[in-house]
Every structure is written in structure tokens, then in C-alpha cells.
Design a protein around this motif. Structure first.
Motif, PDB file in Angstrom:
ATOM      1  N   LEU A 197     -52.133  61.416   5.205  1.00  0.00           N
ATOM      2  CA  LEU A 197     -51.932  62.640   4.458  1.00  0.00           C
ATOM      3  C   LEU A 197     -51.677  62.346   2.984  1.00  0.00           C
ATOM      4  N   THR A 198     -51.168  61.187   2.687  1.00  0.00           N
ATOM      5  CA  THR A 198     -50.915  60.807   1.301  1.00  0.00           C
ATOM      6  C   THR A 198     -51.506  59.438   1.024  1.00  0.00           C
ATOM      7  N   GLY A 199     -52.270  59.349  -0.047  1.00  0.00           N
ATOM      8  CA  GLY A 199     -52.723  58.058  -0.532  1.00  0.00           C
ATOM      9  C   GLY A 199     -54.083  57.570  -0.085  1.00  0.00           C
ATOM     10  N   ASN A 200     -54.594  57.988   1.047  1.00  0.00           N
ATOM     11  CA  ASN A 200     -55.912  57.519   1.462  1.00  0.00           C
ATOM     12  C   ASN A 200     -56.977  58.300   0.694  1.00  0.00           C
ATOM     13  N   VAL A 201     -57.115  59.578   0.984  1.00  0.00           N
ATOM     14  CA  VAL A 201     -57.959  60.478   0.195  1.00  0.00           C
ATOM     15  C   VAL A 201     -57.181  61.766  -0.036  1.00  0.00           C
ATOM     16  N   PHE A 202     -57.474  62.448  -1.138  1.00  0.00           N
ATOM     17  CA  PHE A 202     -56.906  63.777  -1.335  1.00  0.00           C
ATOM     18  C   PHE A 202     -57.332  64.653  -0.165  1.00  0.00           C
ATOM     19  N   PHE A 223     -56.112  57.103  -7.579  1.00  0.00           N
ATOM     20  CA  PHE A 223     -55.124  57.550  -8.559  1.00  0.00           C
ATOM     21  C   PHE A 223     -53.884  56.671  -8.484  1.00  0.00           C
ATOM     22  N   SER A 224     -53.009  56.813  -9.452  1.00  0.00           N
ATOM     23  CA  SER A 224     -51.771  56.028  -9.444  1.00  0.00           C
ATOM     24  C   SER A 224     -50.866  56.468  -8.295  1.00  0.00           C
ATOM     25  N   THR A 225     -49.930  55.620  -7.924  1.00  0.00           N
ATOM     26  CA  THR A 225     -49.032  55.920  -6.811  1.00  0.00           C
ATOM     27  C   THR A 225     -48.168  57.151  -7.068  1.00  0.00           C
ATOM     28  N   SER A 226     -47.989  57.534  -8.332  1.00  0.00           N
ATOM     29  CA  SER A 226     -47.184  58.726  -8.626  1.00  0.00           C
ATOM     30  C   SER A 226     -47.842  59.997  -8.074  1.00  0.00           C
ATOM     31  N   PHE A 227     -49.140  59.978  -7.782  1.00  0.00           N
ATOM     32  CA  PHE A 227     -49.830  61.125  -7.189  1.00  0.00           C
ATOM     33  C   PHE A 227     -49.791  61.106  -5.667  1.00  0.00           C
ATOM     34  N   CYS A 228     -49.351  60.012  -5.067  1.00  0.00           N
ATOM     35  CA  CYS A 228     -49.422  59.844  -3.609  1.00  0.00           C
ATOM     36  C   CYS A 228     -48.154  60.329  -2.917  1.00  0.00           C
ATOM     37  N   HIS A 229     -47.978  61.639  -2.882  1.00  0.00           N
ATOM     38  CA  HIS A 229     -46.871  62.251  -2.158  1.00  0.00           C
ATOM     39  C   HIS A 229     -47.316  63.643  -1.708  1.00  0.00           C
ATOM     40  N   VAL A 230     -46.633  64.217  -0.729  1.00  0.00           N
ATOM     41  CA  VAL A 230     -47.089  65.462  -0.107  1.00  0.00           C
ATOM     42  C   VAL A 230     -47.122  66.656  -1.052  1.00  0.00           C
ATOM     43  N   ALA A 231     -46.331  66.654  -2.127  1.00  0.00           N
ATOM     44  CA  ALA A 231     -46.321  67.782  -3.057  1.00  0.00           C
ATOM     45  C   ALA A 231     -47.351  67.633  -4.170  1.00  0.00           C
ATOM     46  N   SER A 232     -48.039  66.508  -4.230  1.00  0.00           N
ATOM     47  CA  SER A 232     -49.040  66.280  -5.266  1.00  0.00           C
ATOM     48  C   SER A 232     -50.197  67.247  -5.098  1.00  0.00           C
TER      49      SER A 232
END
Length: 105
Positions: free
Chosen positions: A24-29, A64-73
Motif C-alpha cells: 500500500l505504501t512505497g511499491n507503486v502509488f 519518489f523519495s521516502t517522505s512520500f511513502c506513507h498512507v496519507a501521501s
């Protein structure tokens, strides 16, 4: 991006996120039906803008950078664009009484 080797990974091959959900986070949007718009604070289950040119992409991706890899991104993308950093999740709201088991042909 260092954990991904700059590529998409098969479903379930990376560690689950903080909610116990894989990929859900980090693989693909995750492409969502919601229209992209400003994201209000202190609101749950936000449905998105009423209309617009872009759909919502959530959860970040390996591109994208890791700062985008979270559920609220969230980001916005053209719904007709095809890129390798955006996928979608099929959700079944009402499970059938008998589980569906696909037959291989």
C-alpha cells in the motif's frame, strides 16, 4: 528508493506497512477514483474534490523519495496516463457466501 532497486516488486514480497497491509505504501502509488484537490486536515475518509482534471494517487512509490511513502501521501495524475509507478487495488465490499476460486485453463 534504495530498498526498491528502482523497480516495481511483485505483490507481497516486501514487508507490510504499519497497518499490516502489503504494497500500500512505497511499491507503486495506488490510483484512486477520488478527484485530486487540497486535502483538509482533521477529516477522515475524505472523498476528494467534486471534479477536476486529475485523480488521486496515494501511498507513494519507488520512484519518489521516502517522505512520500506513507498512507496519507497523495499526488494527482491524469486518469488516462499509463506509468509504471501507479497501480490500483481491487476491493470486494461484500464477500460471497462461497469463496471464489479461479480455475486455471
Amino acid at each position: 528508493m534504495t530498498n526498491s532497486a528502482n523497480t516495481t516488486h511483485p505483490v507481497g514480497t516486501k514487508t507490510a506497512n504499519e497497518l499490516g497491509i502489503y504494497d500500500l505504501t512505497g511499491n507503486v502509488f495506488e490510483w484512486c477514483w477520488d478527484w485530486y484537490g487540497s486535502y483538509p486536515t482533521a477529516q477522515t475518509n475524505y472523498q476528494g474534490a467534486g471534479s477536476g482534471p486529475y485523480r488521486v494517487d496515494r501511498g507513494g512509490s519507488w520512484g519518489f523519495s521516502t517522505s512520500f511513502c506513507h498512507v496519507a501521501s497523495q499526488a494527482g495524475s491524469n486518469p488516462y496516463q499509463q506509468v509504471n509507478i501507479i497501480g490500483f487495488r481491487v476491493v470486494l465490499l461484500d464477500a460471497p457466501a462461497t469463496p471464489f476460486i479461479p480455475r486455471l485453463q
